[in-house]
Design an enzyme around this catalytic site. Structure first.
Site, PDB file in Angstrom:
ATOM      1  N   LYS A  87      -0.700  13.411   6.369  1.00  0.00           N
ATOM      2  CA  LYS A  87      -0.473  14.671   5.633  1.00  0.00           C
ATOM      3  C   LYS A  87      -1.793  15.349   5.252  1.00  0.00           C
ATOM      4  O   LYS A  87      -1.949  16.547   5.441  1.00  0.00           O
ATOM      5  CB  LYS A  87       0.331  14.407   4.345  1.00  0.00           C
ATOM      6  CG  LYS A  87       1.713  13.814   4.573  1.00  0.00           C
ATOM      7  CD  LYS A  87       2.511  13.745   3.279  1.00  0.00           C
ATOM      8  CE  LYS A  87       1.970  12.772   2.244  1.00  0.00           C
ATOM      9  NZ  LYS A  87       1.990  11.356   2.632  1.00  0.00           N
ATOM     10  N   ARG A 121       7.505  14.431  -4.969  1.00  0.00           N
ATOM     11  CA  ARG A 121       7.717  13.059  -4.506  1.00  0.00           C
ATOM     12  C   ARG A 121       8.998  12.449  -5.059  1.00  0.00           C
ATOM     13  O   ARG A 121       9.310  11.301  -4.757  1.00  0.00           O
ATOM     14  CB  ARG A 121       6.546  12.212  -4.977  1.00  0.00           C
ATOM     15  CG  ARG A 121       5.656  11.698  -3.843  1.00  0.00           C
ATOM     16  CD  ARG A 121       4.562  10.926  -4.511  1.00  0.00           C
ATOM     17  NE  ARG A 121       3.766  10.096  -3.672  1.00  0.00           N
ATOM     18  CZ  ARG A 121       2.592  10.429  -3.162  1.00  0.00           C
ATOM     19  NH1 ARG A 121       2.117  11.632  -3.300  1.00  0.00           N
ATOM     20  NH2 ARG A 121       1.891   9.546  -2.497  1.00  0.00           N
ATOM     21  N   ARG A 170      -8.091   2.976   7.959  1.00  0.00           N
ATOM     22  CA  ARG A 170      -8.763   4.242   7.669  1.00  0.00           C
ATOM     23  C   ARG A 170     -10.007   4.080   6.798  1.00  0.00           C
ATOM     24  O   ARG A 170     -10.850   4.962   6.759  1.00  0.00           O
ATOM     25  CB  ARG A 170      -7.808   5.300   7.106  1.00  0.00           C
ATOM     26  CG  ARG A 170      -7.290   5.106   5.704  1.00  0.00           C
ATOM     27  CD  ARG A 170      -6.268   6.205   5.369  1.00  0.00           C
ATOM     28  NE  ARG A 170      -5.624   5.974   4.095  1.00  0.00           N
ATOM     29  CZ  ARG A 170      -4.611   6.698   3.623  1.00  0.00           C
ATOM     30  NH1 ARG A 170      -4.114   7.686   4.329  1.00  0.00           N
ATOM     31  NH2 ARG A 170      -4.082   6.424   2.458  1.00  0.00           N
ATOM     32  N   ARG A 208      -9.917   3.232  -0.789  1.00  0.00           N
ATOM     33  CA  ARG A 208      -8.986   3.504  -1.891  1.00  0.00           C
ATOM     34  C   ARG A 208      -8.464   2.204  -2.481  1.00  0.00           C
ATOM     35  O   ARG A 208      -8.140   1.276  -1.750  1.00  0.00           O
ATOM     36  CB  ARG A 208      -7.802   4.358  -1.380  1.00  0.00           C
ATOM     37  CG  ARG A 208      -8.132   5.816  -1.267  1.00  0.00           C
ATOM     38  CD  ARG A 208      -7.019   6.630  -0.654  1.00  0.00           C
ATOM     39  NE  ARG A 208      -5.703   6.436  -1.245  1.00  0.00           N
ATOM     40  CZ  ARG A 208      -4.676   7.253  -1.022  1.00  0.00           C
ATOM     41  NH1 ARG A 208      -4.831   8.312  -0.236  1.00  0.00           N
ATOM     42  NH2 ARG A 208      -3.521   7.009  -1.580  1.00  0.00           N
ATOM     43  N   ARG A 221       3.903   1.030  -2.057  1.00  0.00           N
ATOM     44  CA  ARG A 221       3.976   2.489  -1.878  1.00  0.00           C
ATOM     45  C   ARG A 221       5.073   2.862  -0.874  1.00  0.00           C
ATOM     46  O   ARG A 221       5.778   3.858  -1.060  1.00  0.00           O
ATOM     47  CB  ARG A 221       2.615   3.031  -1.440  1.00  0.00           C
ATOM     48  CG  ARG A 221       1.602   3.039  -2.591  1.00  0.00           C
ATOM     49  CD  ARG A 221       0.165   3.040  -2.122  1.00  0.00           C
ATOM     50  NE  ARG A 221      -0.184   4.220  -1.360  1.00  0.00           N
ATOM     51  CZ  ARG A 221      -1.183   4.284  -0.485  1.00  0.00           C
ATOM     52  NH1 ARG A 221      -1.934   3.225  -0.253  1.00  0.00           N
ATOM     53  NH2 ARG A 221      -1.429   5.393   0.152  1.00  0.00           N
TER      54      ARG A 221
HETATM   55  P1  AMP Z   1      -1.519  10.318  -2.212  1.00  0.00           P
HETATM   56  O1  AMP Z   1      -2.956  10.684  -2.099  1.00  0.00           O
HETATM   57  O2  AMP Z   1      -0.595  11.484  -1.999  1.00  0.00           O
HETATM   58  O3  AMP Z   1      -1.153   9.118  -1.370  1.00  0.00           O
HETATM   59  O4  AMP Z   1      -1.279   9.882  -3.738  1.00  0.00           O
HETATM   60  C1  AMP Z   1      -1.954   8.759  -4.290  1.00  0.00           C
HETATM   61  C2  AMP Z   1      -1.257   8.293  -5.549  1.00  0.00           C
HETATM   62  O5  AMP Z   1      -1.273   9.365  -6.522  1.00  0.00           O
HETATM   63  C3  AMP Z   1       0.209   7.911  -5.404  1.00  0.00           C
HETATM   64  O6  AMP Z   1       0.380   6.589  -4.957  1.00  0.00           O
HETATM   65  C4  AMP Z   1       0.691   8.095  -6.847  1.00  0.00           C
HETATM   66  O7  AMP Z   1       0.246   7.035  -7.673  1.00  0.00           O
HETATM   67  C5  AMP Z   1      -0.070   9.341  -7.272  1.00  0.00           C
HETATM   68  N1  AMP Z   1       0.673  10.576  -6.949  1.00  0.00           N
HETATM   69  C6  AMP Z   1       0.263  11.587  -6.111  1.00  0.00           C
HETATM   70  N2  AMP Z   1       1.162  12.557  -6.050  1.00  0.00           N
HETATM   71  C7  AMP Z   1       2.192  12.177  -6.858  1.00  0.00           C
HETATM   72  C8  AMP Z   1       3.447  12.749  -7.196  1.00  0.00           C
HETATM   73  N3  AMP Z   1       3.832  13.922  -6.678  1.00  0.00           N
HETATM   74  N4  AMP Z   1       4.243  12.060  -8.054  1.00  0.00           N
HETATM   75  C9  AMP Z   1       3.868  10.889  -8.591  1.00  0.00           C
HETATM   76  N5  AMP Z   1       2.707  10.278  -8.300  1.00  0.00           N
HETATM   77  C10 AMP Z   1       1.868  10.918  -7.443  1.00  0.00           C
END
Ligand code: AMP
Length: 184
Positions: free
Chosen positions: A13, A88, A127, A131, A142
């Site tokens: 994404k 989400r 990757r 993180r 996740r």
């Molecule tokens: P991402 O970079 O989109 O994989 O997001 C990393 C982490 O940020 C996720 O595993 C959640 O802990 C938090 N996070 C990001 N976006 C959301 C969301 N829309 N709702 C809840 N937690 C989020």
């Protein structure tokens, strides 16, 4: 144009959102990036969400929704945005529709990147972004949360007739070409 780029962790994404941003001059809003920056800068938001991100769990809906509502006040989003990692949960999607409606806007496209789970785990482990949530155990957490809480968001937008499912396997350019066809 307001576009939601949807898919499980590791679907690509962020990469595709950056390409769309560059090609169509639509800003990219990643809630995950905002949280990681807040954690790095040790802001109050960062302190609040650090343990949640480290565990691979979801930040509470009201925190995320308030954050997005505030961010969208920036005039750079006037003509639209690519949402990556948001909404989400179905509750976030419902609140999001409300935020957009207040501004006389709506979601215009929902692009779902489809990638098999074995491939997702392989991609995330290779990757190497460093993180804290990219370990095998956290990835499994996740993915389970994605299946239980996030996947239903797609049905929510299917009911609105907005969903395009895109094969997320192949080169970055091939996937980008497929995404572009959904905009024309
Ligand atoms: P991402 O970079 O989109 O994989 O997001 C990393 C982490 O940020 C996720 O595993 C959640 O802990 C938090 N996070 C990001 N976006 C959301 C969301 N829309 N709702 C809840 N937690 C989020």
């Amino acid at each position: 144009m307001n576009i939601i780029l949807f898919g499980p962790p590791g679907a690509g994404k962020g990469t595709q959102a950056n390409l769309i941003q560059d090609k169509f001059s639509i800003p990219h809003l990643s809630t995950g990036n905002i949280f990681r920056t807040a954690i790095k800068n040790q802001t109050p938001l960062g302190v609040k969400v650090k343990a949640i991100l480290d565990a691979g769990k979801l930040v509470p809906d009201n925190t995320v929704v308030d954050l997005v509502a505030e961010e969208l006040k920036d005039e750079k989003y006037m003509n639209g945005c690519i949402f990556d990692g948001f909404p989400r949960t179905v509750a976030q999607a419902e609140a999001f529709d409300g935020i957009l409606a207040e501004q006389g806007k709506s979601v215009d496209a929902f692009v779902s990147l489809v990638v098999p789970e074995e491939e997702l785990i392989k991609r995330i482990l290779s990757r190497g972004e460093g993180r804290s949530d990219d370990t095998e155990e956290k990835i499994k957490t996740r993915l389970a949360i994605y299946r239980n809480e996030t996947e239903p968001v797609m049905n929510y937008y299917k009911e609105q007739g907005l969903v395009s499912e895109i094969d997320g396997l192949g080169s970055i350019e091939e996937i980008f070409d497929r995404i572009k066809t959904t905009f024309s």
